[in-house]
Design a protein around this motif. Structure first.
Motif, PDB file in Angstrom:
ATOM      1  N   GLU A 169      31.535  60.908  64.635  1.00 36.35           N
ATOM      2  CA  GLU A 169      30.892  61.691  65.827  1.00 36.35           C
ATOM      3  C   GLU A 169      31.791  61.641  66.879  1.00 36.35           C
ATOM      4  N   GLY A 170      31.830  62.839  67.898  1.00 31.19           N
ATOM      5  CA  GLY A 170      32.785  62.973  68.966  1.00 31.19           C
ATOM      6  C   GLY A 170      34.180  63.531  68.735  1.00 31.19           C
ATOM      7  N   TRP A 171      34.319  63.997  67.495  1.00 31.99           N
ATOM      8  CA  TRP A 171      35.715  64.659  67.234  1.00 31.99           C
ATOM      9  C   TRP A 171      35.712  66.335  67.252  1.00 31.99           C
ATOM     10  N   TYR A 172      36.712  66.865  67.599  1.00 28.59           N
ATOM     11  CA  TYR A 172      36.804  68.347  67.746  1.00 28.59           C
ATOM     12  C   TYR A 172      37.938  68.762  66.683  1.00 28.59           C
ATOM     13  N   GLN A 173      37.733  69.958  66.287  1.00 29.16           N
ATOM     14  CA  GLN A 173      38.701  70.181  65.127  1.00 29.16           C
ATOM     15  C   GLN A 173      40.200  69.995  65.500  1.00 29.16           C
ATOM     16  N   LEU A 174      41.043  69.930  64.552  1.00 26.45           N
ATOM     17  CA  LEU A 174      42.396  69.855  64.543  1.00 26.45           C
ATOM     18  C   LEU A 174      42.977  70.711  65.285  1.00 26.45           C
ATOM     19  N   GLU A 175      43.957  70.304  66.477  1.00 23.37           N
ATOM     20  CA  GLU A 175      44.786  71.369  67.118  1.00 23.37           C
ATOM     21  C   GLU A 175      46.151  70.945  67.054  1.00 23.37           C
ATOM     22  N   GLY A 176      47.071  71.453  66.051  1.00 29.38           N
ATOM     23  CA  GLY A 176      48.324  70.920  66.099  1.00 29.38           C
ATOM     24  C   GLY A 176      48.249  69.763  65.358  1.00 29.38           C
ATOM     25  N   GLY A 177      49.017  69.036  66.064  1.00 32.96           N
ATOM     26  CA  GLY A 177      49.182  67.498  65.611  1.00 32.96           C
ATOM     27  C   GLY A 177      48.158  66.359  66.137  1.00 32.96           C
ATOM     28  N   THR A 215      38.835  64.146  71.292  1.00 25.48           N
ATOM     29  CA  THR A 215      37.764  63.759  71.131  1.00 25.48           C
ATOM     30  C   THR A 215      36.920  63.893  72.267  1.00 25.48           C
ATOM     31  N   GLY A 216      35.715  63.623  72.248  1.00 33.99           N
ATOM     32  CA  GLY A 216      34.609  63.707  73.358  1.00 33.99           C
ATOM     33  C   GLY A 216      34.812  62.527  74.203  1.00 33.99           C
ATOM     34  N   PRO A 217      34.015  62.433  75.231  1.00 35.38           N
ATOM     35  CA  PRO A 217      34.128  61.178  75.957  1.00 35.38           C
ATOM     36  C   PRO A 217      34.019  59.685  75.262  1.00 35.38           C
ATOM     37  N   THR A 218      33.048  60.055  74.176  1.00 36.39           N
ATOM     38  CA  THR A 218      32.969  58.755  73.109  1.00 36.39           C
ATOM     39  C   THR A 218      33.140  59.488  71.754  1.00 36.39           C
ATOM     40  N   LEU A 254      35.886  54.893  70.486  1.00 38.18           N
ATOM     41  CA  LEU A 254      36.877  55.145  71.719  1.00 38.18           C
ATOM     42  C   LEU A 254      36.195  55.848  72.811  1.00 38.18           C
ATOM     43  N   THR A 255      36.142  55.171  73.989  1.00 43.41           N
ATOM     44  CA  THR A 255      35.500  55.874  75.239  1.00 43.41           C
ATOM     45  C   THR A 255      36.533  56.168  76.122  1.00 43.41           C
ATOM     46  N   SER A 256      36.352  57.361  76.739  1.00 46.42           N
ATOM     47  CA  SER A 256      37.270  57.679  77.798  1.00 46.42           C
ATOM     48  C   SER A 256      36.703  58.486  78.714  1.00 46.42           C
ATOM     49  N   PRO A 257      37.362  58.534  79.883  1.00 46.86           N
ATOM     50  CA  PRO A 257      36.469  59.435  81.160  1.00 46.86           C
ATOM     51  C   PRO A 257      36.412  60.772  80.568  1.00 46.86           C
ATOM     52  N   PRO A 258      35.234  61.544  80.701  1.00 45.65           N
ATOM     53  CA  PRO A 258      35.423  63.034  80.588  1.00 45.65           C
ATOM     54  C   PRO A 258      36.276  63.847  81.024  1.00 45.65           C
ATOM     55  N   LEU A 310      36.189  66.827  77.044  1.00 45.12           N
ATOM     56  CA  LEU A 310      37.099  66.224  76.243  1.00 45.12           C
ATOM     57  C   LEU A 310      37.379  64.781  76.787  1.00 45.12           C
ATOM     58  N   GLY A 311      37.691  63.945  75.696  1.00 45.20           N
ATOM     59  CA  GLY A 311      38.094  62.492  76.010  1.00 45.20           C
ATOM     60  C   GLY A 311      39.690  62.578  76.070  1.00 45.20           C
ATOM     61  N   LEU A 312      40.224  62.069  74.849  1.00 40.49           N
ATOM     62  CA  LEU A 312      41.485  61.905  74.484  1.00 40.49           C
ATOM     63  C   LEU A 312      42.187  62.660  73.358  1.00 40.49           C
TER      64      LEU A 312
END
Length: 111
Positions: A1-9, A13-16, A87-91, A101-103
């Motif tokens: 959960e929380g992953w977007y499609q591959l973009e280049g390399g 992620t989302g915030p979590t 993995l938790t990151s600021p939005p 997005l996250g990271l």
């Protein structure tokens, strides 16, 4: 959960974001490679991540330099087997992009 499609390399992620990995018996570190875009530094001053392995948090790390970078965390000895990584990151909301997005993650795992 929380992953977007591959973009280049990398893959945003989302915030979590969560993933399930297999930990080898001899793993001594957890490594996370991210790409820090200049836009994130300009708009948000960088980003951070708080990883957790099976619910046990590792120390948070902050990223304020542009480009590719790898963070590593020392691990105590542990049993081999499946581990849930969170993995938790600021939005971060980029201009002209509806996603929260996250990271931008290039890779992660046990070493």
């Amino acid at each position: 959960e929380g992953w977007y499609q591959l973009e280049g390399g990398y893959r945003w992620t989302g915030p979590t974001a969560t993933a399930r990995l297999s930990r080898p018996a001899d793993a001594r570190q957890f490594a996370l490679t991210i790409y820090m875009p200049q836009d994130v530094i300009r708009d948000a001053g960088g980003s951070a991540v708080q990883p957790a392995l099976d619910g046990e948090p590792l120390p948070a790390r902050r990223f304020t330099e542009p480009g590719w970078q790898t963070a590593r965390w020392e691990l105590p000895p542990g049993a081999a087997g499946p581990v849930t990584v969170r993995l938790t990151s600021p939005p971060y909301r980029p201009q002209r992009d509806p996603r929260q997005l996250g990271l931008a993650v290039g890779g992660f795992g046990f070493e």
